[in-house]
Scaffold this motif. Structure first.
Motif, mmCIF file in Angstrom:
data_model
loop_
_atom_site.group_PDB
_atom_site.id
_atom_site.type_symbol
_atom_site.label_atom_id
_atom_site.label_comp_id
_atom_site.label_asym_id
_atom_site.label_seq_id
_atom_site.Cartn_x
_atom_site.Cartn_y
_atom_site.Cartn_z
ATOM 1 N N LEU A 15 -1.616 -2.678 35.553
ATOM 2 C CA LEU A 15 -1.839 -2.460 36.977
ATOM 3 C C LEU A 15 -1.316 -1.075 37.342
ATOM 4 O O LEU A 15 -0.157 -0.747 37.073
ATOM 5 C CB LEU A 15 -1.105 -3.515 37.804
ATOM 6 C CG LEU A 15 -1.303 -3.389 39.318
ATOM 7 C CD1 LEU A 15 -2.747 -3.659 39.710
ATOM 8 C CD2 LEU A 15 -0.368 -4.356 40.066
ATOM 9 N N LEU A 16 -2.200 -0.276 37.953
ATOM 10 C CA LEU A 16 -1.862 1.115 38.280
ATOM 11 C C LEU A 16 -2.100 1.328 39.771
ATOM 12 O O LEU A 16 -3.180 1.037 40.279
ATOM 13 C CB LEU A 16 -2.775 2.032 37.468
ATOM 14 C CG LEU A 16 -2.397 3.503 37.372
ATOM 15 C CD1 LEU A 16 -1.272 3.676 36.353
ATOM 16 C CD2 LEU A 16 -3.608 4.334 36.945
ATOM 17 N N ARG A 17 -1.078 1.885 40.461
ATOM 18 C CA ARG A 17 -1.206 2.077 41.908
ATOM 19 C C ARG A 17 -1.850 3.422 42.248
ATOM 20 O O ARG A 17 -1.292 4.199 43.040
ATOM 21 C CB ARG A 17 0.166 2.004 42.574
ATOM 22 C CG ARG A 17 0.904 0.719 42.350
ATOM 23 C CD ARG A 17 2.182 0.647 43.185
ATOM 24 N NE ARG A 17 3.058 -0.361 42.631
ATOM 25 C CZ ARG A 17 4.269 -0.130 42.114
ATOM 26 N NH1 ARG A 17 4.780 1.076 42.132
ATOM 27 N NH2 ARG A 17 4.975 -1.109 41.613
ATOM 28 N N GLY A 18 -2.974 3.710 41.643
ATOM 29 C CA GLY A 18 -3.687 4.947 41.937
ATOM 30 C C GLY A 18 -2.771 6.150 41.782
ATOM 31 O O GLY A 18 -2.066 6.283 40.782
ATOM 32 N N GLN A 19 -2.755 7.013 42.789
ATOM 33 C CA GLN A 19 -1.981 8.246 42.710
ATOM 34 C C GLN A 19 -0.472 7.975 42.627
ATOM 35 O O GLN A 19 0.291 8.843 42.233
ATOM 36 C CB GLN A 19 -2.306 9.143 43.923
ATOM 37 C CG GLN A 19 -2.063 10.618 43.695
ATOM 38 C CD GLN A 19 -3.095 11.264 42.773
ATOM 39 O OE1 GLN A 19 -4.233 10.811 42.669
ATOM 40 N NE2 GLN A 19 -2.699 12.328 42.075
ATOM 41 N N ASN A 20 -0.058 6.748 42.986
ATOM 42 C CA ASN A 20 1.365 6.356 42.865
ATOM 43 C C ASN A 20 1.714 5.899 41.458
ATOM 44 O O ASN A 20 2.885 5.606 41.194
ATOM 45 C CB ASN A 20 1.693 5.182 43.798
ATOM 46 C CG ASN A 20 1.712 5.581 45.250
ATOM 47 O OD1 ASN A 20 1.509 6.743 45.583
ATOM 48 N ND2 ASN A 20 1.943 4.622 46.124
ATOM 49 N N LEU A 21 0.684 5.746 40.608
ATOM 50 C CA LEU A 21 0.883 5.241 39.246
ATOM 51 C C LEU A 21 1.668 3.935 39.301
ATOM 52 O O LEU A 21 1.192 2.949 39.823
ATOM 53 C CB LEU A 21 1.586 6.304 38.386
ATOM 54 C CG LEU A 21 0.776 7.605 38.212
ATOM 55 C CD1 LEU A 21 1.581 8.644 37.456
ATOM 56 C CD2 LEU A 21 -0.548 7.330 37.501
ATOM 57 N N ILE A 22 2.894 3.955 38.762
ATOM 58 C CA ILE A 22 3.715 2.754 38.840
ATOM 59 C C ILE A 22 5.018 3.080 39.557
ATOM 60 O O ILE A 22 6.015 2.372 39.419
ATOM 61 C CB ILE A 22 4.003 2.195 37.442
ATOM 62 C CG1 ILE A 22 4.478 3.352 36.576
ATOM 63 C CG2 ILE A 22 2.759 1.571 36.846
ATOM 64 C CD1 ILE A 22 5.087 2.926 35.296
ATOM 65 N N GLY A 23 4.983 4.183 40.332
ATOM 66 C CA GLY A 23 6.181 4.590 41.068
ATOM 67 C C GLY A 23 5.981 4.412 42.548
ATOM 68 O O GLY A 23 5.165 3.605 42.981
ATOM 69 N N TYR A 24 6.728 5.202 43.333
ATOM 70 C CA TYR A 24 6.764 4.933 44.771
ATOM 71 C C TYR A 24 6.363 6.129 45.620
ATOM 72 O O TYR A 24 6.618 6.173 46.814
ATOM 73 C CB TYR A 24 8.155 4.421 45.163
ATOM 74 C CG TYR A 24 8.541 3.185 44.394
ATOM 75 C CD1 TYR A 24 7.932 1.963 44.665
ATOM 76 C CD2 TYR A 24 9.472 3.242 43.364
ATOM 77 C CE1 TYR A 24 8.250 0.823 43.941
ATOM 78 C CE2 TYR A 24 9.802 2.104 42.641
ATOM 79 C CZ TYR A 24 9.186 0.897 42.925
ATOM 80 O OH TYR A 24 9.503 -0.225 42.210
#
Ligand SMILES: [Co+2]
Ligand SMILES: [Co+2]
Lengths: 480, 480
Positions: free
Chosen positions: A84-93
């Motif tokens: 699961l990848l949060r788009g431009q957030n990758l796996i961060g915040y």
């Protein structure tokens, strides 16, 4: 005839199930012995990485997330591994520069990921662009995601337009991500055929069992044409997790669907995970309340996690009697902000702003910096434009970013590598530092200089799911 | 159009939910403060008595079950109060004489019961006769029950014939009781229309969430014409209990069904029970494992409780490696015994016989007395006749009861009243003694002679659900 109908299963026990039930605390040691069996069970994919797994691995488990991925890959040569990848957030915040996105995706593919489920909290497709390009460049499967939410503007045509856009962008499959578990059978019956009509790639449905309707929602979704569902093997199913893999498979097979799953192998997998579940319950890591149902999310159309955050914020402020008032304020704030989906980080922003508005007795007297950044356009485009007068009342005549937010970010990989100095032994090290500057650096110091005293490592209290860091940041600011 | 379709809800939190989740240990004090709210919530009925509640009240809680019923009735003047009655077994563990049945039903009506759900473990309708007549005599509602099970002979025509017979006997409504949670959507889609076609009274579906399919089964049942479903308010829902009331109501209302339920009141009821649930978890009364899903019942078509009993019997006998062999033996024993439903007391008999057959290495070398009684016809008529040679191999040429077993029982109320002496201050006292000779007498002594030392009260270890006494008896015999 119906026997020809196929339903594919993605198993979430290695990622979302333990993220949702016990704040992503399952150790690699508890995963590896069963991965070979999972590889043979007939799953479409094993979700095993991304989301909060990286953060939890370095922050709480003191484990190398990349090594976990490599070890899973080694034991699952056939199965598709999904993250699961949060788009431009990758796996961060935060939003990372495109060069970080490219490196991260490249390394994830190199270490074993086949399928990237990519989402943006605002459904702003520009925030998916860099990761999509990287996934294509490295030859992996891009599953582009619709974050499902309920609001005046989130209508069936809204979602079908979005689905069409994602297909045109080059999605290899589409996911409807119901992070709050509020997708109902009625809506599934309408939404899924409408989306299927405008896409030519497989449609994956993701929900949570929290509110006690997910089995019915999956059934309605499948009858309406969904191709893939996300389930968790029974010991880690239901509650805040997904519906049980074996149960859904048995019911669907009996109804004439072909799932490709081997029930005997699923049973062995369940037998393996049952004592592991019991161990985490006994040690208090898995709070049994997470296993039970809470239909409140369905009643208020607000994610359960957000309801409990609001509740605890109000308790801390000794204002529990304001709970109903805050619940009434939430949809108003959401409307002011252009109806963002209530998912990290928007759920925290909307919730905290609603609390501020009620507790100060004056709406928007106090505004968290995140909300200001949001109004500056730094998170992307809201589902509907924010009213100009409203925006000016908060951030005055400040310039607003209207193009892709990441276009305003300089490349950062080389700079971060230099900053990290001799802790930057691999590209993965630099990514760890890029994604989690403090925790990541402390982790790398632990790894490369294990004699360094413990107190240099920043240890935080456990908190639920993906929201950890940003909730803490917002709450810290509130207190200050 | 669909808006005209009604679905009624029976709430199980006061009976089956806590019986299934925590061995019937909810105290009257935890029930009473919310009963007025439950009375106003729009339920069809409140299941609040019978099953194991009486036994648990006097055995473990040292409470007067009749007083609980009166207190609930006082606070719920409008709602229908429902109890579960095991036909000629009432709420005990043997067949009682007809005069006891009549007195018990009369007293239950007098103290507040409106609806009697009456079942017989063998679906032998002769075992329902006396309680049915008594319910009619005292002017209450008789819901006659089909115990749902899976076997070669339990076909759709088998069940429709049974439903027809129950209607002809005078059932005011019919219940399909899926005590093991093994009724699937596929079967519900076929079974329910078939039964609806031959009955002219409402059809109630009862299932358990244990195997992770119950939401889907209820939905399929309702689409197929079921009129009433049994649900539990969310804090005591799912796991070994029923699907959540609020979730099912919200989903059905959205689909155009009218449930009559007031969601705001349901939410208040849930808010009331949540801390109570948490209290029982914290004290260990509610084992969190009971809240989780176990699809094994569905895989083996054997109730989950029976599987765990077999497992623990084999562990005690240090023969855990024989588990698979015993599971294979269960259907063979069941066939020998004429395919009885696997519900108390038959599940214990079949399970123990299967264990004996495997552990002794010779089938039927050792036979529990209960199985012999069963072959003598003392429990009633099996779904299909037992093979004569097989019966003779166990009980020789002993006479076999072929008429109604209770026709062989002399009236016993007067005798028991005399036996009980000065502890028989009310008819209810005599019934307590009739139903639970040892525990009941000890309880009455506690009540009337509270100074009598504790050790006279027979205290037993907690055990799961309705099966308590008979499992203990069978296991005791096995050990001796
Ligand atoms: Co999720
Ligand atoms: Co039940």
């Amino acid at each position: 005839m119906e026997k020809e109908k196929k339903v594919l299963f993605t198993e979430t026990v290695l990622r979302d199930a333990h993220q949702s039930l016990m704040a992503t605390r399952m150790s690699t040691d508890d995963m590896l012995p069963i991965v070979e069996k999972m590889d043979e069970a007939g799953y479409y994919a094993l979700e095993c990485w991304g989301g909060a797994t990286y953060d939890a691995a370095i922050r709480f488990l003191h484990e190398d997330p990349w090594e976990r991925l490599r070890q899973i890959r080694k034991r699952a040569p056939h199965a598709k591994l999904q993250m699961l990848l949060r788009g431009q957030n990758l796996i961060g915040y935060r939003h990372y520069a495109d060069d970080i996105v490219d490196r991260f995706v490249g390394k994830a593919v190199e270490n074993g990921i086949d399928i990237f489920r990519i989402f943006d909290a605002l459904n702003d497709t520009r925030n998916l662009k860099a990761s999509l390009e990287a996934v294509k460049k490295y030859g992996a499967h891009a599953q582009l995601t619709i974050c499902y939410t309920i609001s005046d503007v989130h209508t069936i045509p809204f979602y079908t337009d979005l689905a069409k856009e994602l297909t045109e962008m080059g999605a290899d499959s589409i996911c409807i991500k119901d992070m709050a578990g509020i997708l109902t059978p009625k809506v599934a019956k309408e939404l899924i055929p409408a989306i299927k009509a405008v896409i030519d790639v497989p449609l994956n449905i993701h929900t949570h069992a929290t509110s006690g309707v997910s089995q019915m929602t999956y059934m309605a979704a499948i009858e309406a044409g969904a191709d893939i569902i996300d389930c968790a093997i029974s010991p880690f199913a239901e509650g805040t997790s997904q519906p049980p893999t074996e149960s859904m498979a048995l019911v669907l097979e009996e109804l004439g669907y072909s799932t490709g799953l081997n029930i005997a192998k699923l049973e062995e997998i369940a037998d393996y995970f049952k004592p592991i579940r019991d161990k985490y319950i006994a040690s208090g890591v898995l709070d049994p309340k997470m296993l039970s149902v809470d239909p409140k999310a369905l009643i208020y159309q607000v994610p359960g996690g957000m309801l409990s955050n609001l509740n605890s914020q109000l308790k801390q402020a000794k204002a529990s009697d304001k709970y109903e008032a805050v619940l009434r304020e939430v949809p108003r704030v959401r409307a002011d902000l252009g109806f963002p989906p209530l998912v990290t980080p928007m759920s925290q922003m909307v919730g905290t702003q609603a609390v501020f508005n009620v507790l100060t007795g004056e709406r928007y007297k106090m505004v968290p910096n995140e909300v200001k950044d949001y109004l500056h356009g730094k998170y992307g485009k809201p589902p509907v434009p924010v009213n100009d007068n409203f925006r000016r009342s908060i951030i005055g005549n400040d310039a607003v970013i209207t193009d892709r937010p990441a276009d305003h970010l300089e490349p950062e990989f080389a700079r971060l590598k230099a900053e990290l100095g001799d802790l930057a032994r691999t590209d993965e090290d630099v990514l760890t530092y890029a994604l989690f500057p403090q925790v990541g650096k402390a982790y790398l110091q632990e790894v490369y200089y294990p004699t360094i005293p413990e107190e240099q490592a920043e240890i935080k209290a456990p908190s639920q799911g993906e929201t950890a860091e940003s909730v803490i940041r917002i709450q810290a600011r509130y207190r200050s």
